[in-house]
Write a protein that holds these residues in place. Structure first.
Motif, PDB file in Angstrom:
ATOM      1  N   ASP A  37      40.160 -15.774   2.916  1.00 30.72           N
ATOM      2  CA  ASP A  37      39.384 -15.306   4.068  1.00 30.72           C
ATOM      3  C   ASP A  37      38.513 -16.424   4.625  1.00 30.72           C
ATOM      4  N   PHE A  38      38.477 -16.513   5.950  1.00 31.41           N
ATOM      5  CA  PHE A  38      37.711 -17.548   6.631  1.00 31.41           C
ATOM      6  C   PHE A  38      36.469 -16.922   7.262  1.00 31.41           C
ATOM      7  N   PRO A  39      35.343 -17.664   7.313  1.00 31.69           N
ATOM      8  CA  PRO A  39      34.108 -17.090   7.849  1.00 31.69           C
ATOM      9  C   PRO A  39      34.151 -16.854   9.356  1.00 31.69           C
ATOM     10  N   GLU A  40      35.039 -17.551  10.036  1.00 31.26           N
ATOM     11  CA  GLU A  40      35.200 -17.367  11.478  1.00 31.26           C
ATOM     12  C   GLU A  40      36.681 -17.266  11.805  1.00 31.26           C
ATOM     13  N   THR A  41      36.969 -16.718  12.966  1.00 26.97           N
ATOM     14  CA  THR A  41      38.350 -16.562  13.403  1.00 26.97           C
ATOM     15  C   THR A  41      39.018 -17.927  13.580  1.00 26.97           C
ATOM     16  N   LEU A  42      40.227 -18.056  13.022  1.00 31.49           N
ATOM     17  CA  LEU A  42      41.063 -19.225  13.287  1.00 31.49           C
ATOM     18  C   LEU A  42      41.889 -18.928  14.529  1.00 31.49           C
ATOM     19  N   HIS A  43      42.028 -19.895  15.421  1.00 28.08           N
ATOM     20  CA  HIS A  43      42.612 -19.621  16.730  1.00 28.08           C
ATOM     21  C   HIS A  43      44.058 -20.086  16.829  1.00 28.08           C
ATOM     22  N   ALA A  44      44.863 -19.294  17.497  1.00 28.14           N
ATOM     23  CA  ALA A  44      46.276 -19.603  17.717  1.00 28.14           C
ATOM     24  C   ALA A  44      46.419 -20.981  18.354  1.00 28.14           C
ATOM     25  N   GLY A  45      47.377 -21.751  17.825  1.00 29.54           N
ATOM     26  CA  GLY A  45      47.640 -23.075  18.353  1.00 29.54           C
ATOM     27  C   GLY A  45      46.846 -24.181  17.695  1.00 29.54           C
ATOM     28  N   ARG A  46      45.806 -23.841  16.944  1.00 28.66           N
ATOM     29  CA  ARG A  46      44.971 -24.835  16.278  1.00 28.66           C
ATOM     30  C   ARG A  46      45.515 -25.141  14.884  1.00 28.66           C
ATOM     31  N   VAL A  47      45.292 -26.390  14.452  1.00 29.83           N
ATOM     32  CA  VAL A  47      45.730 -26.827  13.129  1.00 29.83           C
ATOM     33  C   VAL A  47      44.522 -26.868  12.197  1.00 29.83           C
ATOM     34  N   TYR A  48      44.697 -26.352  10.981  1.00 26.39           N
ATOM     35  CA  TYR A  48      43.630 -26.293   9.994  1.00 26.39           C
ATOM     36  C   TYR A  48      44.140 -26.858   8.678  1.00 26.39           C
ATOM     37  N   SER A  49      43.214 -27.325   7.843  1.00 27.52           N
ATOM     38  CA  SER A  49      43.575 -27.863   6.541  1.00 27.52           C
ATOM     39  C   SER A  49      42.590 -27.345   5.499  1.00 27.52           C
ATOM     40  N   ILE A  50      43.119 -26.868   4.383  1.00 29.57           N
ATOM     41  CA  ILE A  50      42.272 -26.406   3.292  1.00 29.57           C
ATOM     42  C   ILE A  50      42.687 -27.106   1.995  1.00 29.57           C
ATOM     43  N   ASP A  51      41.755 -27.200   1.064  1.00 33.86           N
ATOM     44  CA  ASP A  51      42.023 -27.745  -0.267  1.00 33.86           C
ATOM     45  C   ASP A  51      41.927 -26.613  -1.280  1.00 33.86           C
ATOM     46  N   PHE A  52      43.041 -26.352  -1.952  1.00 36.97           N
ATOM     47  CA  PHE A  52      43.146 -25.258  -2.919  1.00 36.97           C
ATOM     48  C   PHE A  52      43.138 -25.880  -4.313  1.00 36.97           C
ATOM     49  N   TYR A  53      41.989 -25.767  -5.013  1.00 36.44           N
ATOM     50  CA  TYR A  53      41.832 -26.316  -6.359  1.00 36.44           C
ATOM     51  C   TYR A  53      42.219 -25.253  -7.398  1.00 36.44           C
ATOM     52  N   TYR A  54      42.925 -25.681  -8.420  1.00 39.41           N
ATOM     53  CA  TYR A  54      43.365 -24.725  -9.443  1.00 39.41           C
ATOM     54  C   TYR A  54      43.496 -25.430 -10.780  1.00 39.41           C
ATOM     55  N   SER A  55      43.672 -24.645 -11.838  1.00 36.52           N
ATOM     56  CA  SER A  55      43.861 -25.213 -13.174  1.00 36.52           C
ATOM     57  C   SER A  55      44.375 -24.131 -14.108  1.00 36.52           C
ATOM     58  N   GLY A  56      44.861 -24.554 -15.265  1.00 31.49           N
ATOM     59  CA  GLY A  56      45.261 -23.588 -16.279  1.00 31.49           C
ATOM     60  C   GLY A  56      46.514 -23.983 -17.020  1.00 31.49           C
ATOM     61  N   ASN A  57      46.913 -23.085 -17.898  1.00 28.76           N
ATOM     62  CA  ASN A  57      48.136 -23.244 -18.691  1.00 28.76           C
ATOM     63  C   ASN A  57      49.222 -22.379 -18.071  1.00 28.76           C
ATOM     64  N   PRO A  58      50.177 -22.983 -17.349  1.00 22.82           N
ATOM     65  CA  PRO A  58      51.197 -22.176 -16.681  1.00 22.82           C
ATOM     66  C   PRO A  58      52.097 -21.471 -17.684  1.00 22.82           C
ATOM     67  N   LEU A  59      52.543 -20.296 -17.300  1.00 21.49           N
ATOM     68  CA  LEU A  59      53.402 -19.470 -18.138  1.00 21.49           C
ATOM     69  C   LEU A  59      54.824 -20.009 -18.130  1.00 21.49           C
ATOM     70  N   GLU A  60      55.431 -20.101 -19.296  1.00 19.48           N
ATOM     71  CA  GLU A  60      56.848 -20.455 -19.374  1.00 19.48           C
ATOM     72  C   GLU A  60      57.656 -19.166 -19.313  1.00 19.48           C
ATOM     73  N   THR A  61      58.476 -19.033 -18.270  1.00 18.62           N
ATOM     74  CA  THR A  61      59.222 -17.792 -18.077  1.00 18.62           C
ATOM     75  C   THR A  61      60.441 -18.058 -17.205  1.00 18.62           C
ATOM     76  N   GLY A  62      61.344 -17.106 -17.159  1.00 20.92           N
ATOM     77  CA  GLY A  62      62.520 -17.244 -16.312  1.00 20.92           C
ATOM     78  C   GLY A  62      63.669 -17.932 -17.012  1.00 20.92           C
ATOM     79  N   ARG A  63      64.779 -18.055 -16.301  1.00 18.68           N
ATOM     80  CA  ARG A  63      66.020 -18.560 -16.874  1.00 18.68           C
ATOM     81  C   ARG A  63      65.857 -19.941 -17.515  1.00 18.68           C
ATOM     82  N   PHE A  64      65.183 -20.855 -16.801  1.00 22.00           N
ATOM     83  CA  PHE A  64      65.013 -22.215 -17.314  1.00 22.00           C
ATOM     84  C   PHE A  64      63.570 -22.509 -17.704  1.00 22.00           C
ATOM     85  N   GLY A  65      62.743 -21.477 -17.793  1.00 22.01           N
ATOM     86  CA  GLY A  65      61.371 -21.650 -18.246  1.00 22.01           C
ATOM     87  C   GLY A  65      60.344 -21.771 -17.155  1.00 22.01           C
ATOM     88  N   GLY A  66      60.775 -22.021 -15.900  1.00 25.39           N
ATOM     89  CA  GLY A  66      59.828 -22.202 -14.806  1.00 25.39           C
ATOM     90  C   GLY A  66      59.172 -23.563 -14.869  1.00 25.39           C
TER      91      GLY A  66
END
Length: 543
Positions: A112-141
């Motif tokens: 969610d953004f504090p103000e409306t993002l406008h059509a036609g405009r370009v925006y950039s965000i930084d998504f920080y994350y961390s953790g131990n990813p789950l091993e799952t799926g056919r080849f483990g993911g």
């Protein structure tokens, strides 16, 4: 050319497997819909660029870092949907210096953004994350392993389970970034091989080195890959295309011998479809601890450095053992799956049916048309005909395996319907060139083929892709009057596919519909054949 009499077909060419009750797909879960649906908070923006900048700690099996996501708003709004597996932490999401609020719902992250993002405009965000990813799926993911020498070996293969298993992204197929940077910091004694062009490595001074890669073309999220290990590198060229190979030291000699097949594969596919689609990024083949995956410009390989598929004669007719199945099939996805991508997982046959058909074209190009047909038709034994190839849209669910084998047999059938190889080669070449670097639906494929052939192929596509059963050519013989009646038994009322009948040295093309027609023929029932190596159909002779 192989053909079968109508009588024999009645007993052995109908369904290659015993009839079974088709499995009923489970109702989609809330999470399946969130992952699969192109909802309003995905549709309101267009991806432009990712910079995935992460640090991987092999001992702790831990990932940390950020994805810089640049996007253009297509309509005014104050919320977008991204995705990250619930096993991983969202550390913070920033718009410039401003922290953004977000809500998590299973794997979805609604930002969610504090103000409306406008059509036609370009925006950039930084998504920080961390953790131990789950091993799952056919080849483990994503898997944290050791190789046979005890060195760290980390690999990703997350088609189906989703890229958001190990990094935050817009985890769907419809929208791709135009280009991407990948930066991976790992212990100094390891190598990372990811997608795109290698831009260099930087010693960070703390026991870690950052490896930087630049993807210069659109890329789908599940193609983004890490391959971290004790890799040795060797290289070659095919014209102006760099061809790079990565293998573990203990497998280097075997890799140098086996990976030599890549150039012949590239030559075959370029013959049919044109220049390798990611020429600025190059072609890489990388040893991995699972059978293989089509990661864009970074195809992974674990086929035991032997011909066939995991040392088996994959199609059972003595042709598969002449070449390495994983090199041929997974690399075919560079054209279909990576360059041309389905916009929804329900249309995955655009990846797998075409890639399997490209195997058949590789065989024809390398060994001749007769072996190409033999290889293609051997896939009949793997088809189930229990569910439609195209599944429910907007749901994260992998279609049935018929998308591979029936898909390829359908394309071989379509070649016979066009009935002019020179025209067919131009048609599939131009189809690829028209849609390369695009995300398309089956409707786009059908519209293109209809337009370029001047034929109404919609009922043919729909019969093979949207229904479970094969069309059956029903025959009734009136030998007293030297005649045979024929019609299609099909689920599509307008199904009217032409087919060759008669004898192999004198085929006659007839135009059956779902209504009975009659033709004169001097051939008796046991002399009358249908070209079932050219058309994937059943033949039935009612008693």
């Amino acid at each position: 050319m192989k053909q079968m009499s109508a009588v024999v077909l009645l007993t052995c060419a109908a369904a290659p497997l015993p009839a079974q009750t088709p499995p009923v797909p489970a109702a989609p879960t809330h999470a399946d819909i969130l992952r699969g649906e192109y909802g309003p908070y995905r549709a309101n923006n267009d991806l432009l660029f990712y910079h995935l900048d992460i640090r991987v700690d092999p001992e702790k099996k831990f990932i940390s870092g950020k994805n810089t996501i640049r996007f253009k708003m297509l309509q005014d709004g104050a919320r977008i949907q991204l995705d990250l597996h619930s096993a991983l932490n969202v550390d913070k999401i920033l718009l410039g210096e401003t922290p953004l609020k977000y809500e998590r719902d299973s794997g979805a992250v609604f930002v969610d953004f504090p103000e409306t993002l406008h059509a036609g405009r370009v925006y950039s965000i930084d998504f920080y994350y961390s953790g131990n990813p789950l091993e799952t799926g056919r080849f483990g993911g994503i898997t944290f392993k050791k190789d046979s020498s005890g060195h760290t070996w980390i690999n990703t293969a997350c088609e189906g389970t989703g890229a958001s298993l190990w990094w935050p992204d817009k985890d769907q197929w419809r929208d791709e970034v135009e280009n991407m940077q990948i930066s991976v910091a790992i212990p100094n004694d390891l190598v990372d091989v990811s997608n795109g062009k290698f831009m260099g490595k930087t010693d960070l001074g703390d026991g870690y080195t950052r490896w930087d890669w630049l993807v210069q073309y659109p890329i789908n999220n599940y193609d983004v890959s890490l391959n971290i290990g004790n890799y040795q590198h060797f290289s070659d060229r095919l014209g102006n295309l760099p061809v790079d190979f990565y293998a573990l030291p203990e497998d280097l000699d075997k890799a140098k011998k086996q990976f030599a097949q890549a150039k012949g594969m590239l030559e075959a596919y370029q013959h049919y479809f044109g220049e390798y689609p990611f020429i600025k990024d190059g072609y890489k083949l990388i040893e991995a601890p699972y059978s293989g995956m089509e990661h864009q410009s970074a195809v992974t390989y674990g086929n035991h450095f032997a011909n066939g598929y995991l040392e088996r004669d994959w199609t059972g007719v003595g042709i598969s053992t002449r070449f390495d199945f994983i090199i041929i099939h997974e690399s075919a996805h560079e054209w279909f799956g990576n360059s041309i991508t389905a916009a929804d997982v329900s249309d995955m046959w655009i990846h797998e049916g075409w890639a399997t058909y490209l195997e058949c074209l590789f065989v024809e190009y390398t060994y001749g048309k007769e072996d190409g047909l033999k290889y293609t038709n051997a896939y009949k034994s793997k088809v189930r005909n229990q569910q439609p190839i195209i599944t429910q849209r907007g749901v994260n669910r992998t279609p049935p395996q018929d998308m591979y084998f029936k898909g390829a047999l359908f394309l071989n059938t379509l070649r016979s319907v066009v009935n002019d190889d020179k025209r067919w080669w131009k048609l599939i070449h131009d189809f690829y060139q028209h849609f390369k670097y695009q995300n398309i639906m089956t409707e786009d494929v059908v519209a293109y083929f209809n337009q370029k052939t001047g034929m109404n192929l919609t009922p043919v596509f729909d019969e093979y892709l949207r229904h479970a059963a094969l069309p059956a050519l029903e025959l009734k013989f009136d030998e007293a009057n030297s005649a045979v009646s024929y019609r299609w038994k099909a689920d599509e009322p307008a199904f009217a596919m032409p087919v060759r009948v008669g004898t192999s040295d004198h085929w006659q093309i007839v135009q059956p519909t779902v209504e009975w027609k009659t033709m004169k023929t001097p051939l008796k029932k046991d002399q009358f054949h249908v070209a079932t190596d050219l058309y994937y159909v059943n033949v039935s002779v009612p008693q």
